[in-house]
Design an enzyme around this catalytic site. Structure first.
Site, short mmCIF file in Angstrom:
data_model
loop_
_atom_site.label_atom_id
_atom_site.label_comp_id
_atom_site.label_asym_id
_atom_site.label_seq_id
_atom_site.Cartn_x
_atom_site.Cartn_y
_atom_site.Cartn_z
N THR A 18 1.19 4.20 3.94
CA THR A 18 0.00 4.13 3.08
C THR A 18 -1.17 5.01 3.96
O THR A 18 -1.90 5.84 3.27
CB THR A 18 -0.48 2.68 2.63
OG1 THR A 18 0.45 2.19 2.08
CG2 THR A 18 -1.68 2.90 1.80
N ARG A 22 1.29 3.68 11.63
CA ARG A 22 0.86 2.38 12.33
C ARG A 22 2.01 1.64 12.78
O ARG A 22 3.06 1.49 12.14
CB ARG A 22 0.05 1.40 11.07
CG ARG A 22 -1.19 2.05 10.75
CD ARG A 22 -2.10 1.27 9.97
NE ARG A 22 -3.16 2.08 9.38
CZ ARG A 22 -3.75 1.72 8.26
NH1 ARG A 22 -3.55 0.43 8.05
NH2 ARG A 22 -4.91 2.40 8.03
N SER A 113 -6.93 0.19 11.43
CA SER A 113 -7.70 -0.12 10.49
C SER A 113 -8.06 -1.59 10.38
O SER A 113 -8.39 -2.01 11.52
CB SER A 113 -7.42 0.23 8.97
OG SER A 113 -8.21 0.05 8.04
N HIS A 114 -7.55 -2.30 9.61
CA HIS A 114 -8.05 -3.94 9.66
C HIS A 114 -7.08 -4.53 10.53
O HIS A 114 -7.20 -5.91 10.52
CB HIS A 114 -7.82 -4.47 8.17
CG HIS A 114 -6.69 -3.95 7.51
ND1 HIS A 114 -6.52 -2.76 7.06
CD2 HIS A 114 -5.73 -4.73 7.25
CE1 HIS A 114 -5.24 -2.62 6.63
NE2 HIS A 114 -4.63 -3.81 6.41
N ASP A 277 -14.50 -3.41 8.78
CA ASP A 277 -13.34 -3.44 9.11
C ASP A 277 -13.21 -2.78 10.61
O ASP A 277 -14.10 -2.17 10.97
CB ASP A 277 -12.09 -3.32 8.36
CG ASP A 277 -12.13 -1.70 8.15
OD1 ASP A 277 -13.09 -0.92 8.10
OD2 ASP A 277 -10.79 -1.24 7.80
N ASP A 279 -12.14 0.20 11.63
CA ASP A 279 -12.56 1.33 11.36
C ASP A 279 -13.68 1.87 10.65
O ASP A 279 -14.08 2.95 10.22
CB ASP A 279 -11.28 2.43 11.18
CG ASP A 279 -10.71 2.05 9.76
OD1 ASP A 279 -10.71 1.35 9.35
OD2 ASP A 279 -10.31 3.17 9.33
N ASP A 281 -14.04 1.42 7.39
CA ASP A 281 -14.04 2.04 6.02
C ASP A 281 -13.99 0.89 5.02
O ASP A 281 -13.98 1.41 3.66
CB ASP A 281 -12.79 3.17 5.72
CG ASP A 281 -11.57 2.51 6.33
OD1 ASP A 281 -11.49 1.29 6.59
OD2 ASP A 281 -10.73 3.51 6.22
N ARG A 282 -13.50 -0.23 5.19
CA ARG A 282 -13.76 -1.16 4.40
C ARG A 282 -14.82 -2.07 4.18
O ARG A 282 -15.55 -2.08 5.34
CB ARG A 282 -12.36 -2.24 4.70
CG ARG A 282 -11.11 -1.76 4.41
CD ARG A 282 -9.98 -2.74 4.61
NE ARG A 282 -8.66 -2.08 4.73
CZ ARG A 282 -7.83 -2.92 4.22
NH1 ARG A 282 -7.84 -4.20 4.21
NH2 ARG A 282 -6.53 -2.19 4.04
N GLU A 363 -10.78 0.33 -4.43
CA GLU A 363 -9.49 -0.27 -4.32
C GLU A 363 -9.78 -1.66 -4.11
O GLU A 363 -10.80 -2.23 -3.61
CB GLU A 363 -8.67 0.30 -2.96
CG GLU A 363 -8.27 1.89 -3.32
CD GLU A 363 -7.04 2.09 -2.16
OE1 GLU A 363 -6.10 1.97 -2.52
OE2 GLU A 363 -7.78 2.39 -1.08
N LYS A 376 -12.95 6.17 2.10
CA LYS A 376 -13.69 4.91 1.80
C LYS A 376 -14.57 4.75 2.76
O LYS A 376 -14.52 4.96 3.98
CB LYS A 376 -12.74 3.81 1.33
CG LYS A 376 -11.81 3.27 2.53
CD LYS A 376 -11.07 2.24 1.68
CE LYS A 376 -9.95 1.42 2.82
NZ LYS A 376 -8.78 2.43 3.16
C1 G16 Z 1 -5.07 1.53 3.45
C2 G16 Z 1 -5.25 2.64 2.59
C3 G16 Z 1 -5.89 1.93 1.57
C4 G16 Z 1 -4.92 0.90 1.01
C5 G16 Z 1 -4.67 -0.14 2.20
C6 G16 Z 1 -3.83 -1.20 1.75
O1 G16 Z 1 -6.37 1.15 3.97
O2 G16 Z 1 -5.91 3.77 3.08
O3 G16 Z 1 -5.64 3.16 0.22
O4 G16 Z 1 -5.34 0.27 -0.23
O5 G16 Z 1 -4.36 0.68 3.13
O6 G16 Z 1 -2.57 -0.53 1.67
P1 G16 Z 1 -1.22 -1.39 1.72
O7 G16 Z 1 -1.47 -2.36 0.38
O8 G16 Z 1 0.03 -0.41 1.54
O9 G16 Z 1 -1.09 -2.29 2.99
P2 G16 Z 1 -6.88 0.96 5.43
O10 G16 Z 1 -8.34 0.39 5.26
O11 G16 Z 1 -5.91 0.05 6.10
O12 G16 Z 1 -6.98 2.26 6.04
#
Ligand code: G16
Length: 543
Positions: A18, A22, A113-114, A277, A279, A281-282, A363, A376
């Site tokens: 996504t 990772r 990310s998170h 979070d 990085d 962005d959340r 989102e 984001k």
């Molecule tokens: C990423 C994407 C987002 C997505 C999220 C969750 O966020 O940039 O668009 O909504 O993952 O994705 P999934 O449902 O496939 O785990 P982030 O904050 O992890 O970079």
């Protein structure tokens, strides 16, 4: 400059999900693993010669080592210049801004990310294109193909850059500029929001708690909220970015940001709470004893954005990912602006923003942002809320109640079932997908299925088609179930079950979401035979 060409072989599994690649940190630390993927990025771009890149990450374990490797490889591949955040730190939105501000050829962002960080936790890497946004599907497919065909990578023999020292350095013939990670980003925020009004609100006694979760937004929160907006020192907690996030799970939701939740529900709670979070962005936004779901946050922001100076001219349009609730659709309809529905992944918003068709995006996964960058942006959302509260002189709860009374309420929840056996999860979704054509007209816990499909998206700007983006079942009463597998997890499979039910009001707007959604939840379990396939009856995380 001594360039070494190192023979290597493709490593299985280097397929971006996504949001980039990772994996467990130990996987990234394996021989050639990082190097292969970085070389694949440069190869997929048609080489790095003469190019400029932004490089930074969320400070998690291995961030600094990975940056030194990437710098040496960029130099060996002929890059002209790299801009790096001091200490290797750049929040994802700040990296996006620097990519755009300096008109670079893109950036490499290091983050999972998170997901937790540390030697036994997660690491990640992604490439952002010159518009500042995550690489679209075509580019990630090219990187994957390059990784699958790799035979060698190039790296120079050189000493480490001093990442602590702001200013000009070099690796071989490549210029390296170590920059303050916060200043340009904070300046950008001042152009978008009414800092004077927010400052006056804070000076008047409005109290904020911002939980940086020992991740990247600590320095950003301190500079913006405390230094520039005058919030008292200590407003930002867990403010020091740590390689293992202090053992925390830096995911800003009610489960993982429990300390903040407890404070917001405790005696003498602040007026406003927020968390970000790994990085940056959340975001999660809270009022006193009030939780704002990410889908509602997007809708409220869309309805009130004109109160912020950067958006006073109105919005060109809005976009949300398909599993995000339809709350923002109602606002868009009321404003008479277009609303786009995209697959999960911020990368799908880039074309719409570049084409000027949307200003705001969001989102359900705690992401909100606008066309000021192409990621984001957690702190942006926090500042937008503060601007709205300052302009309206209202509390978070009052803004939310007023919003529901005008537009109705989309009760919404996401249930995550983590670490499932991947094969069982896939079998479950395949069985449900096969049954979709037969579902319309059938009844589940008092609700009749009106439509069922597998979501596919045709990008309105470039015409590209993306299929299999989640199974959705819509009921005649407007309730909706969506199921898909996460593309960001690193162990087994994570099932995301998204649940929604619209209540127009004026009655029934104040229920607990889990209660309001009970029949939808029961229907989802039966439709997917969740227990039969996975053995699970209850989710691991509810947001
Ligand atoms: C990423 C994407 C987002 C997505 C999220 C969750 O966020 O940039 O668009 O909504 O993952 O994705 P999934 O449902 O496939 O785990 P982030 O904050 O992890 O970079």
């Amino acid at each position: 400059m001594n360039i070494v060409t190192v023979p290597t072989e493709p490593i299985a599994g280097q397929k971006p999900g996504t949001s980039g690649l990772r994996k467990k940190t130990q996987v990234f630390m394996q021989r050639h693993y990082l190097e292969n993927f970085v070389q694949a990025i440069f190869d997929a771009l048609g080489g790095a010669a003469g190019k400029t890149f932004v490089i930074g990450g969320d400070g998690r374990y291995f961030n600094d080592r990975a940056i030194q490797v990437i710098l040496r490889m960029a130099a060996a591949n002929g890059a002209a210049r790299c801009i790096v955040g001091q200490g290797g730190i750049l929040s994802t939105p700040a990296a996006s801004h620097l990519i755009r501000l300096n008109a670079t050829d893109g950036g490499i962002v290091l983050s999972a990310s998170h997901n937790p960080g540390g030697p036994d936790e997660d690491f990640g890497i992604k490439f952002n294109t010159p518009n500042g946004g995550p690489a679209p599907e075509g580019v990630t497919a090219a990187i994957h193909a390059a990784a699958n065909g790799i035979r060698e990578y190039r790296i120079v023999e050189a000493q480490d850059i001093d990442l602590a020292r702001i200013g000009a350095q070099s690796v071989g013939r490549m210029a390296v500029e170590v920059v303050d990670p916060v200043a340009d980003y904070a300046d950008l925020m001042e152009t978008l929001f009414d800092f004077a009004a927010i400052r006056a609100m804070i000076a008047g006694g409005f109290r904020i708690r911002f939980d940086a979760m020992c991740a990247v937004t600590g320095p950003y929160g301190v500079e913006i909220l405390e230094n520039r907006l005058g919030a008292p020192r200590g407003t930002v907690v867990n403010r020091q970015p740590l390689p293992d996030f202090g053992g925390m799970h830096p995911d800003p939701n009610p489960v993982w940001a429990k300390m903040l939740m407890d404070e917001m529900w405790g005696a003498d709670a602040p007026d406003f709470g927020a968390a970000s979070d790994g990085d940056g962005d959340r975001n999660m936004v809270l009022g006193r004893e009030t939780y704002v779901s990410p889908s509602d946050s997007l809708a409220v922001i869309a309805a009130n954005a004109h109160l912020a100076p950067g958006y006073a001219g109105g919005l060109a349009g809005v976009a949300r990912s398909m599993p995000t609730s339809g709350a923002v659709d109602l606002v868009a309809a009321a404003l008479g602006i277009p609303c786009f529905e995209t697959p999960t992944g911020w990368k799908f918003f880039g074309n719409l923003m570049d084409a000027g068709r949307v200003t705001l995006c969001g989102e359900e996964s705690f992401g909100t942002g606008s066309d000021h960058v192409r990621e984001k942006d957690g702190l942006w959302a926090v500042l937008m809320w503060l601007n709205i509260l300052a302009a309206r002189g209202a509390s978070v709860a009052e803004v939310l109640e007023d919003h529901f009374s005008r537009h109705g309420r989309n009760y919404y929840s996401r249930h995550d079932f983590e670490a499932l056996d991947a094969a069982s999860a896939e079998t479950m979704l395949a069985a449900l997908a096969a049954s979709l054509p037969d579902l319309p007209g059938t009844e589940w816990h008092g609700q009749t299925v009106a439509a069922a499909d597998s979501f596919a998206y045709t990008d309105p700007v470039d015409g590209s088609l993306t299929e299999n983006q989640g199974l959705r079942i819509v009921f005649g009463n407007g309730a909706r179930i969506v199921l898909r597998l996460s593309g960001t997890g690193t162990s087994g499979a994570t099932l995301r079950l998204y649940l929604e039910r619209f209540v127009p009001g004026p009655d029934g707007l104040g229920e607990d979401p889990q209660t309001a959604l009970a029949p939808v939840i029961a229907a989802a379990h039966d439709l997917a035979d969740l227990h039969g396939h996975t053995g699970r009856t209850a989710p691991d995380v509810i947001t």
